[in-house]
Each structure stands twice: as structure tokens, then as C-alpha cells.
Design a protein around this motif. Structure first.
Motif: not given
Length: 161
Positions: A140-145
Motif C-alpha cells: 500500500s505504501k510502495k504501490d499506492p495506486t
């Protein structure tokens, strides 16, 4: 080009730029999986042993073992593929230290994110919900989309699907 050749080309999976001999082994493995899973496994492992720096054989192996329910094997191969991807991306082995935000649509960084998503699914299926949730929190932090599709695994983990 003959019809048979056109049909054969149309059925090929695009694994990206690979040495032809590795691509051929992977294509054969994909075709074999439909009727002979042991042969598919052997072909994917042969591709991996011939060139352990290619990421596609890791993907093929962990994918088929996940489908077959061989989750321990899937986790082992995915972990090895993740380790190779972060080595190539020059990232830390600790995914919490990976760069934040969206990455290129291709390359070892994207493979690392995708494989961490796969590991979250595998861990969820193995009954390790806390580990899966930890991986999903990192994603969720590294690939927020959610470009690698981790949100679907998140919905599964939270019982929304």
C-alpha cells in the motif's frame, strides 16, 4: 506465413525480452501445463537453471504451483524470484526499505512488487493471514495506486470478496 505458424505465434505468451532458448522453454512449459504439469514444472526449472537471472521462469514456476495448491513450493520459488529481482533493482532485501510510489511499468522493481503481491496471496492461502497483511501494508505504501493488483488480495484478506 502458413496458418499453422500464424496460430502458433498468436498463442505465444509475451514474457518480454528473453533469450530465445529460455522463451522456447517457457512457451513449451505453458503448453505442457494444460495436460502434463510435471513436464511444465521440469521445463520451467530447466529455463531457470539455464539462466537464473531471468525473472520469467520464477513467475511461471510460482504461478503453476499456486494453481496446483503446492503452496510451499510456490512460496519458495516466489521468495527466490523476489530475491533475484531486488538484487537486479539494487534494492534492499527488506521490502519496507524499497522506494515509495509507482515504478516503471516493467523491470525488476515491478517484478518485485508483483511477486510480493503473489506472496501475500500465497501466505493468505497457507493460513498466514498476518504475514499476508504485513505484505499488503508494505504494498500500500510502495504501490499506492495498486498497479500490480494487490488490492484484490487485500479484499480477499479482509473477506470482501
Amino acid at each position: 506465413m502458413r496458418v499453422k505458424e500464424v496460430f502458433a505465434q498468436a498463442e505465444r505468451i509475451n514474457f518480454g525480452a528473453l533469450p530465445p532458448e529460455i522463451d522456447d522453454l517457457l512457451q513449451q512449459g505453458v503448453a505442457a501445463y494444460r495436460h502434463d504439469r510435471a513436464t511444465a514444472d521440469r521445463l520451467f526449472r530447466q529455463a531457470l537453471s539455464q539462466n537464473p537471472s531471468e525473472l520469467a521462469p520464477y513467475y511461471c514456476l510460482y504461478k503453476i504451483h499456486t494453481y496446483m495448491g503446492s503452496l510451499d513450493v510456490a512460496a519458495e520459488v516466489a521468495t527466490a524470484g523476489l530475491k533475484e529481482a531486488v538484487r537486479q533493482a539494487a534494492w534492499s532485501e527488506d521490502p519496507r526499505e524499497w522506494p515509495d510510489g509507482n515504478l516503471d511499468s516493467d523491470g525488476p522493481g515491478r517484478f518485485a512488487l508483483y511477486t510480493l503481491k503473489a506472496l501475500s496471496f500465497i501466505e493468505l492461502r497457507r493460513g498466514n493471514r498476518e504475514t499476508a497483511l504485513e505484505f499488503l501494508d508494505i504494498l500500500s505504501k510502495k504501490d499506492p495506486t495498486g498497479s500490480v493488483g494487490w488490492t484484490v488480495v487485500g479484499e480477499l484478506a479482509n473477506g470482501l470478496v
